[in-house]
Design a protein around this motif. Sequence first.
Motif, PDB file in Angstrom:
ATOM      1  N   HIS A   1      29.249  38.365  53.628  1.00  0.00           N
ATOM      2  CA  HIS A   1      29.088  38.873  52.266  1.00  0.00           C
ATOM      3  C   HIS A   1      30.037  40.010  51.972  1.00  0.00           C
ATOM      4  CE1 HIS A   1      26.591  41.489  54.790  1.00  0.00           C
ATOM      5  NE2 HIS A   1      26.794  42.409  53.875  1.00  0.00           N
ATOM      6  N   MET A   2      30.583  40.657  53.017  1.00  0.00           N
ATOM      7  CA  MET A   2      31.519  41.744  52.777  1.00  0.00           C
ATOM      8  C   MET A   2      32.879  41.224  52.333  1.00  0.00           C
ATOM      9  SD  MET A   2      30.855  44.276  55.980  1.00  0.00           S
ATOM     10  CE  MET A   2      29.224  44.904  56.397  1.00  0.00           C
ATOM     11  N   VAL A   3      33.308  40.103  52.859  1.00  0.00           N
ATOM     12  CA  VAL A   3      34.649  39.596  52.619  1.00  0.00           C
ATOM     13  C   VAL A   3      34.716  38.989  51.228  1.00  0.00           C
ATOM     14  CG1 VAL A   3      36.457  38.066  53.448  1.00  0.00           C
ATOM     15  CG2 VAL A   3      34.884  39.129  55.074  1.00  0.00           C
ATOM     16  N   SER A   4      35.630  39.514  50.402  1.00  0.00           N
ATOM     17  CA  SER A   4      35.828  38.941  49.082  1.00  0.00           C
ATOM     18  C   SER A   4      36.320  37.503  49.199  1.00  0.00           C
ATOM     19  CB  SER A   4      36.849  39.786  48.311  1.00  0.00           C
ATOM     20  OG  SER A   4      37.095  39.229  47.044  1.00  0.00           O
ATOM     21  N   LYS A   5      35.953  36.677  48.230  1.00  0.00           N
ATOM     22  CA  LYS A   5      36.224  35.254  48.327  1.00  0.00           C
ATOM     23  C   LYS A   5      37.708  34.944  48.460  1.00  0.00           C
ATOM     24  CE  LYS A   5      35.050  30.849  46.171  1.00  0.00           C
ATOM     25  NZ  LYS A   5      34.359  30.178  45.043  1.00  0.00           N
ATOM     26  N   LYS A   6      38.554  35.661  47.717  1.00  0.00           N
ATOM     27  CA  LYS A   6      39.980  35.348  47.759  1.00  0.00           C
ATOM     28  C   LYS A   6      40.633  35.756  49.072  1.00  0.00           C
ATOM     29  CE  LYS A   6      40.962  39.632  45.248  1.00  0.00           C
ATOM     30  NZ  LYS A   6      41.450  40.183  43.977  1.00  0.00           N
ATOM     31  N   TYR A   7      39.934  36.591  49.876  1.00  0.00           N
ATOM     32  CA  TYR A   7      40.487  36.996  51.164  1.00  0.00           C
ATOM     33  C   TYR A   7      40.023  36.095  52.306  1.00  0.00           C
ATOM     34  CZ  TYR A   7      42.280  41.348  49.204  1.00  0.00           C
ATOM     35  OH  TYR A   7      42.986  42.275  48.487  1.00  0.00           O
ATOM     36  N   ARG A   8      39.089  35.217  52.063  1.00  0.00           N
ATOM     37  CA  ARG A   8      38.600  34.368  53.142  1.00  0.00           C
ATOM     38  C   ARG A   8      39.638  33.317  53.516  1.00  0.00           C
ATOM     39  NH1 ARG A   8      32.557  33.313  50.587  1.00  0.00           N
ATOM     40  NH2 ARG A   8      32.009  35.516  50.386  1.00  0.00           N
ATOM     41  N   LYS A   9      39.537  32.834  54.696  1.00  0.00           N
ATOM     42  CA  LYS A   9      40.486  31.849  55.193  1.00  0.00           C
ATOM     43  C   LYS A   9      40.369  30.560  54.383  1.00  0.00           C
ATOM     44  CE  LYS A   9      42.134  29.887  59.540  1.00  0.00           C
ATOM     45  NZ  LYS A   9      41.912  29.828  61.005  1.00  0.00           N
ATOM     46  N   VAL A  10      41.490  30.086  53.871  1.00  0.00           N
ATOM     47  CA  VAL A  10      41.498  28.873  53.049  1.00  0.00           C
ATOM     48  C   VAL A  10      41.832  27.678  53.937  1.00  0.00           C
ATOM     49  CG1 VAL A  10      42.045  29.989  50.880  1.00  0.00           C
ATOM     50  CG2 VAL A  10      43.888  29.353  52.398  1.00  0.00           C
ATOM     51  N   THR A  11      41.181  26.586  53.665  1.00  0.00           N
ATOM     52  CA  THR A  11      41.407  25.348  54.413  1.00  0.00           C
ATOM     53  C   THR A  11      41.641  24.213  53.441  1.00  0.00           C
ATOM     54  OG1 THR A  11      39.015  24.940  54.511  1.00  0.00           O
ATOM     55  CG2 THR A  11      40.038  26.064  56.406  1.00  0.00           C
ATOM     56  N   ILE A  12      42.355  23.209  53.894  1.00  0.00           N
ATOM     57  CA  ILE A  12      42.652  22.035  53.080  1.00  0.00           C
ATOM     58  C   ILE A  12      41.596  20.972  53.355  1.00  0.00           C
ATOM     59  CG2 ILE A  12      44.360  20.243  52.577  1.00  0.00           C
ATOM     60  CD1 ILE A  12      46.517  22.148  53.514  1.00  0.00           C
TER      61      ILE A  12
END
Length: 1213
Positions: free
Chosen positions: A485-496
């Motif tokens: 919950h601390m990590v902002s959504k745009k900073y989370r690891k993106v996956t395809i």
Amino acid sequence: MNFEGLDPGLAEYAPAMHSALDPVLDAHLNPSLLQNVELDPEGVALEALPVQESVHIMEGVYSELHSVVAEVGVPVSVSHFDLHEEMLWVGSHGGHATSFFGPTLERYSSFQVNGSDDIRQIQSLENGILFLTKNNLKYMARGGLIIFDYLLDESEDMHSLLLTDSSTLLIGGLQNHILEIDLNTVQETQKYAVETPGVTIMRQTNRFFFCGHTSGKVSLRDLRTFKVEHEFDAFSGSLSDFDVHGNLLATCGFSSRLTGLACDRFLKVYDLRMMRAITPLQVHVDPAFLRFIPTYTSRLAIISQSGQCQFCEPTGLANPADIFHVNPVGPLLMTFDVSASKQALAFGDSEGCVHLWTDSPEPSFNPYSRETEFALPCLVDSLPPLDWSQDLLPLSLIPVPLTTDTLLSDWPAANSAPAPRRAPPVDAEILRTMKKVGFIGYAPNPRTRLRNQIPYRLKESDSEFDSFSQVTESPIGREEEPHLHMVSKKYRKVTIKYSKLGLEDFDFKHYNKTLFAGLEPHIPNAYCNCMIQVLYFLEPVRCLIQNHLCQKEFCLACELGFLFHMLDLSRGDPCQGSNFLRAFRTIPEASALGLILADSDEASGKGNLARLIQRWNRFILTQLHQDLQELEVPQAYRGAGGSFCSSGDSVIGQLFSCEMENCSLCRCGSETVRASSTLLFTLSYPEGSNSDKTGKNCDFAQVLKRSICLEQNTQAWCDNCEKYQPTIQTRNIRHLPDILVINCEVNSLKEADFWRMQAEVAFKMAIKKHSGEISKNKEFALADWKELGSPEGMLMCPSIEELKNVWLPFSIQMKMTKNKGLDVCNWTDGDEMQLSSLGTPSQWGPARAEEEHGVYVYDLMATVVHILDSRTGGSLVAHIKVGETYHQRKEVSEGVTHQQWYLFNDFLIEPIDKHEAVQFDMNWKVPAILYYIKRNLNSKYNLNIKNPIEASVLLAEASLARKQRKTHTTFIPLMLNEMPQVGDLVGLDAEFVTLNEEEAELRSDGTKSTIKPSQMSVARITCVRGQGPNEGIPFIDDYISTQEQVVDYLTQYSGIKPGDLDAKISSKHLTTLKSTYLKLRFLIDIGVKFVGHGLQKDFRVINLMVPKDQVLDTVYLFHMPRKRMISLRFLAWYFLDLKIQGETHDSIEDARTALQLYRKYLELSKNGTEPESFHKVLKGLYEKGRKMDWKVPEPEGQTSPKNAAVFSSVLAL
């Protein structure tokens, strides 16, 4: 509907006419319709009109069932039957929407859509309703909540919309273009030019788009390209309405007369099979609306504005006996619609009444309607009394009024901290007595706790800093993801997310709405994507690297230059650094430094990414410095980097290198001085800073000066003492770099606490500073207060959120002193006045001050941060300040001078506020690398890019294979007189092998989910001539040597056999990937057009970015929208009567066949001038394919032509 030629008073209807209506009966309203109708003070009818019991509905004959008032006195502008629920939607000229449920027309919802414009069209979707006004498209839930509100240009005047599929919408109006809107991203995706402006009506069939124009014309347009296929000039005046059913198009409108426009009583009917008009249909009413109502026959309903309705067949004669009358309350009918079931007709008149006509007593609006959700009744008045004496009485039963004030329980984020529940450790007794069977452990219950109960304890100590993945001791705790919950959504690891189509249907635009290119993360060792972006957005580095070209097979500078060229060409599409990372994995130093991660470590996040990227930063600068220092460059690979660098040093050295003096002082008094240089610095933090809890202020500039001018005690060899002695080693600066690179080295709890403590101290000082500045100005005049936030007032007051977690300055000032010392201080925009204190006139600027006084100002350009995420093991992202030159190239416009900070998270790119780049919440966002650049850096370097690839790369070259013979040659290199020109055709095909197998999982429902796609490598590339006397003869047929292990040669599909890529035993023409890549790059840069089948995948694996206008792909040329793609083998059999790809695939054969298919396409479509005739050819192709199940018949003894027969005559020359 087009309102030209109607009552002028209605065309200019103003909503203000009814804004002050009194709750009295309108003079034009029929008093019998308003029995038992209650009016609120604003004049809106609250209940539906009752139906008289004497009304009898005869089966099969339309009769009036109900009438209802939508909005008293306000004309109805549009009506629409909901396609998903049993509802009728009505829009008014005042911008108000009302919905009625079922055939009884019970009011369901009523809300305002637009405050000034009328509603011009309504379209129902599964999750809501689309409303179109003059220059606004609004998507609202059926209850009235806004889902999105899309504002169009103020100059637009929209009249019609058309839903082409579930997520695509066309909007047309009185302008000369039609907009295509993507409903998923709520963005304009296409703008189609319209030759005849004024599109007020749009329809669609499985063959065409139909556009009705105000000029009286109806144009038929292609479903895929939106080009005009045919046009009917229906009426000389204006078009009122038209409809399409089967092969018939029926229109009604106005004709020009001497006195003006007059309603034409002849309906123009057209046969769409022969594209010509048939006998006009004369009717006995003045047609304003018409609809096909196909039940038993294809009958037409023609409606006049006075309320007359006539049914007739479009190809027959109209009978006056088929006319019935609608009794509108107002003088005119304004709208008409037919339900999807054809059982109900809706009419709206100019006094705000809606009339429902049906052909059965209990009609349904849709064949299959879903159940409608109704609002729950209000239960406040019927609540039972609450007994306060009961302790177990839930307080949630107390109704709370809706308030806009802040609640007492709504704590600000600054006063609250998340306290996640940690899973308790497993009892030691359970672990001692546990027996494992497979991966499951069994142990007796020690009964030390109550059954199914665990005591709840909050974590007492502060959150521990962990630069690795934060894994809890219990498997249950891992699922809770305590820090997610601390990590902002745009900073989370993106996956395809992969589907059966691979990446073709993955929406990258959802993550990147800019024109800059992201980088795909699924390639091994792609953790360095953020640093590649940082280097790319350094303008001198970008230009230098692209000018470099050498003969080394695995040169990181060359591969980085190729990747930068792809980033330049991309218009928002993601790129991948597969060739760069392939070269990176072959360098021994990278492996020795531990920079090459195994796939398992990268997927699980076991590596310490912060330390890893800092080591990678040092490695890449050193490697580029070494690659660019090589001076012996062959003529065939001559680069254009000579203007950048001197003979003794590379430009990387000029940009990043810092000259230093290292002094060692022994206790015997002897001093040793030696010169050295470094490409980056590592922060050195004060000793004992963690033990001081009082919060001592320590500027970043002080820490940086301590790190650059480092002083430390260590054991070193003393020549005077002839033994190791304790020495004092100091470092002084001779020359400052143009780009200051800093590794933060926040690798433990101690450094993290130092950053956290300094950010808290800086926050308190900033609050005190700004509050003091405001208090001093309390006696300012009102005009002075207005200047506080302006640059002239010099009193900028950022918000509290912008000041939190900030210790890093945006700019620093560095000055070389006369005694070889260094002064470093933080620099703000208000410090420009300091230049004048140095005796420097203000008009000289900072650049002149640097020359005269040795004062340098460095601006923060990029920060690379480590994101701590227990779910994914962490990731690396970059904040980069993108300069104006990059915006100018992407926006293709002059005069763009703005700079903007962006977040680069692999293929996610998003503009951010500049304060976000220096805010580091040490619980999840940890700084790793900082880049500071000198002001006016770009003016010191030559930023011209000269393409270093010359035509000599296409000439003959030796093969790497030892056993290759001339008799095995399968191609003839280009001669000097055959060099390709702009627009020349080149047939291309490539074959691939598999390096890593696909990783997939089988879900519980039986479907397959791709976790990681297979990693492909190009094995063979073939280019054949597309014109000239040697058309069809290959000039490139290279087999690509690979040093990586091949898992599957895919011989059945590629024709590549084991040993073909091995230089020791191969008999093929074997080359390096870089050599063939240069040939293709030269062909792309020269402007040739590539012809092939499925080239998108070929270029993706080769790692090339090719402009779309240089690609002619037969897989799309012979393709119909929403149909399957057709294989090259079937196309060759159908059009060319060739049998190819018998046992295996051959790239020469495939490339030549693609060229022949393109010639056939030009022949069939008459060079693209007759798309209609070519469309018929495609229909025949798909019909034949379905009959043959898309399989080519295997004749007896017939084989496809071989290449040897073709080459025998050519080689004889």
